[in-house]
Design a protein around this motif. Sequence first.
Motif, PDB file in Angstrom:
ATOM      1  N   ARG A 115     -75.856 -84.757  23.463  1.00  0.00           N
ATOM      2  CA  ARG A 115     -75.817 -85.311  24.815  1.00  0.00           C
ATOM      3  C   ARG A 115     -74.595 -86.193  25.051  1.00  0.00           C
ATOM      4  O   ARG A 115     -74.493 -86.859  26.067  1.00  0.00           O
ATOM      5  CB  ARG A 115     -77.129 -86.066  25.087  1.00  0.00           C
ATOM      6  CG  ARG A 115     -78.299 -85.075  25.179  1.00  0.00           C
ATOM      7  CD  ARG A 115     -79.619 -85.759  25.329  1.00  0.00           C
ATOM      8  NE  ARG A 115     -79.607 -86.743  26.390  1.00  0.00           N
ATOM      9  CZ  ARG A 115     -80.413 -87.795  26.437  1.00  0.00           C
ATOM     10  NH1 ARG A 115     -81.281 -87.981  25.477  1.00  0.00           N
ATOM     11  NH2 ARG A 115     -80.349 -88.651  27.424  1.00  0.00           N
ATOM     12  N   GLN A 126     -71.452 -85.079  25.225  1.00  0.00           N
ATOM     13  CA  GLN A 126     -70.398 -84.335  25.939  1.00  0.00           C
ATOM     14  C   GLN A 126     -69.027 -84.528  25.301  1.00  0.00           C
ATOM     15  O   GLN A 126     -68.070 -84.897  25.973  1.00  0.00           O
ATOM     16  CB  GLN A 126     -70.338 -84.772  27.401  1.00  0.00           C
ATOM     17  CG  GLN A 126     -71.566 -84.375  28.185  1.00  0.00           C
ATOM     18  CD  GLN A 126     -71.481 -84.906  29.595  1.00  0.00           C
ATOM     19  OE1 GLN A 126     -71.802 -86.060  29.865  1.00  0.00           O
ATOM     20  NE2 GLN A 126     -71.012 -84.073  30.509  1.00  0.00           N
ATOM     21  N   GLN A 138     -75.009 -75.837  29.192  1.00  0.00           N
ATOM     22  CA  GLN A 138     -75.014 -76.654  30.418  1.00  0.00           C
ATOM     23  C   GLN A 138     -75.778 -75.974  31.542  1.00  0.00           C
ATOM     24  O   GLN A 138     -75.821 -76.484  32.654  1.00  0.00           O
ATOM     25  CB  GLN A 138     -73.575 -76.925  30.866  1.00  0.00           C
ATOM     26  CG  GLN A 138     -72.826 -77.862  29.946  1.00  0.00           C
ATOM     27  CD  GLN A 138     -71.423 -78.161  30.429  1.00  0.00           C
ATOM     28  OE1 GLN A 138     -70.916 -77.510  31.333  1.00  0.00           O
ATOM     29  NE2 GLN A 138     -70.795 -79.138  29.810  1.00  0.00           N
ATOM     30  N   LYS A 139     -76.335 -74.798  31.248  1.00  0.00           N
ATOM     31  CA  LYS A 139     -77.136 -74.031  32.202  1.00  0.00           C
ATOM     32  C   LYS A 139     -76.345 -73.659  33.447  1.00  0.00           C
ATOM     33  O   LYS A 139     -76.858 -73.691  34.563  1.00  0.00           O
ATOM     34  CB  LYS A 139     -78.396 -74.806  32.590  1.00  0.00           C
ATOM     35  CG  LYS A 139     -79.268 -75.142  31.396  1.00  0.00           C
ATOM     36  CD  LYS A 139     -80.741 -75.109  31.765  1.00  0.00           C
ATOM     37  CE  LYS A 139     -81.630 -75.023  30.557  1.00  0.00           C
ATOM     38  NZ  LYS A 139     -81.411 -76.088  29.574  1.00  0.00           N
ATOM     39  N   PRO A 142     -66.409 -76.508  28.032  1.00  0.00           N
ATOM     40  CA  PRO A 142     -67.424 -77.252  28.793  1.00  0.00           C
ATOM     41  C   PRO A 142     -66.880 -78.524  29.459  1.00  0.00           C
ATOM     42  O   PRO A 142     -67.663 -79.318  29.950  1.00  0.00           O
ATOM     43  CB  PRO A 142     -68.483 -77.615  27.736  1.00  0.00           C
ATOM     44  CG  PRO A 142     -68.098 -76.904  26.494  1.00  0.00           C
ATOM     45  CD  PRO A 142     -66.642 -76.640  26.583  1.00  0.00           C
ATOM     46  N   GLY A 156     -73.633 -79.097  22.922  1.00  0.00           N
ATOM     47  CA  GLY A 156     -74.781 -79.457  23.741  1.00  0.00           C
ATOM     48  C   GLY A 156     -76.077 -78.775  23.369  1.00  0.00           C
ATOM     49  O   GLY A 156     -77.033 -78.840  24.126  1.00  0.00           O
TER      50      GLY A 156
END
Lengths: 344, 263
Positions: free
Chosen positions: A75, A77, A104-105, A151, B169
């Motif tokens: 979490r 990042q 990150q969906k 990301p 993540g």
Amino acid sequence: MTLRLTHTAKTYPDGTKALLPTDLSVERGEIVSLLGPSGCGKTTLLRIIAGLETPDAGSDIWFDDDNVTALPVERRQVGMVFQSYALFPNMSVRANIGYGLKMQKLSKPEIEARVTEVLEMCQLQPFAGRAITALSGGQRQRVALARAIAPRPRLLLLDEPLSALDASLREALRDELAVLLREFDITAIFVTHDQDEAMAIADRVAVMSQGRVVQSGTPEDLYRNPNSAFVAGFVGNAMALRGRADGTALHLDGGVLSLPSDGGGQTVFVRAEDVRINDDGPLHGKVETVTFLGTHYRINLSGVTSNLLASIHAGQEAPEVGETVKLSIKPEALMLLPNETGGA
Amino acid sequence: MFKSKTKILQLAVTLSACAFLLVPTILSVMAGLTANYFKGISSGLTLKWIYQVWELYADSIFLSLWLAFACLICTLIIGLPAAYGLARNPGWLSRLLEEFISLPLAVPGLALALALLQLYGSMKGFRASWTFILVGHVLYTLPFMVRSILAVLAAMDLKTLEEGAATLGASPWQRFRDIVVPNAMPGILAGSLTVVTLSIGEFNLTWMLHTPYLKTLPVGLADSYASMRLEIASAYTLVFFILIVPLLMAMQWASARAQRIAQ
């Protein structure tokens, strides 16, 4: 993003102090290199920032105004490039780069677009569909970088990203990496044991030794004004001139050298490029080895001081091995640093 | 001249060894297809014995397949996390645990069965159900599953791969699902085929644990040898071969693949 560490330390269960309490700040967009020999704590520090290692109680890690000390790695990042790259062998290049975005969906088309963009940036388009095992070392390194950056992490961490490559490839990729990191415009921390790498890539270098940051500054600053014998030796391979200081005169085995200031309680350092072979020089030494390096010769001399002294000689011809030559060193090239027990 | 003589000798030894292994098998298979074994092939070939085997023993064939499947599920559920745990935490304790899991390999199946009977024999419902045999099969096949997965996992830098996924993540569960399981797949496949093959072929332990209403394929085989016409027993062997040989071949292929990756 700005990174701020206060009082961050790491002690292993067996009592080893891998990192002594350290304060470190990295400004937005700055590229900082942690430079030091193996075992100096640089990788530990990087892993603590990533969240892969838990620091001792009392440590605090701030990403801008967020205290992330207790935040788990997934979490935080952060993007990380590992020494071994840690690419997923069960996924293609494209899937590797897209994995962080999937976490990150993001929607499928969004992932596709972002991966394509990053592939282009890192010049990896021709390899997009390949398996990881079908890539060369340099290509893997770029995939690892692309995967970490895709990301859009708050902070990019690189752990010896070039050390797994051949020497020739390493140099080419070093410059490429320096350009790419600036193109990404990201705050980055870069761990290395290679001073050339640190100097070529970083805006600022933090030299580490035995679990501490001993000096931090721009590459030029570290090179010209080292604050300790360790930094002088590690950055630019300065050599100690061991002799007896008498005011501003330094008595060496090979003659007397004048110092820019009082040499009492100080060790005098010099770099090979400042040792000149000069017929009017005040010092003399015997040529032990001569190495031709294309643009210059590297000559090792004995008899000047207790250890061998190297000189970079730019002339067309080099003296013979065994010959005795005269040497001069400009006073302003000498670095006087406080004596250190067991130092370089 | 000498050279060719040794060659001929080699060939003869090889061929006779093959014959030693194959002739009984072929004879047995032929017996299962011959109308009357005592008259020989001249009495004609028939499938009637196989049909009779099916009538008499279909239940044990289905029970064996069902047991093998259930055993596979159990060993996967226990074995995959176990192998993962052992691979992630190497050390003397893990080595000890691995040896402990492997103990049923060294203990004879009969002894294992006896221990199970002593412990659970009085629990009537459990004792008489197929799950009792399942417990024995799981105990016996689990080490094969764990070792097969562990060999593949130990060959890769699992910790760094997971750390890589974590920085991107992925939660612990996502790392397990996306990184650990797909990369362990060759080991999982090799282990699964081994477990199914062993479970279908297991006799020792099953023979001790079975009840008259719960006969597996090999137990039925022993039963037919003891009480049926020779032709039926031979036809049964043929059925057993048809089931087990493709599994055995697939297992060889998968193990070879897993070993290549583990290197």
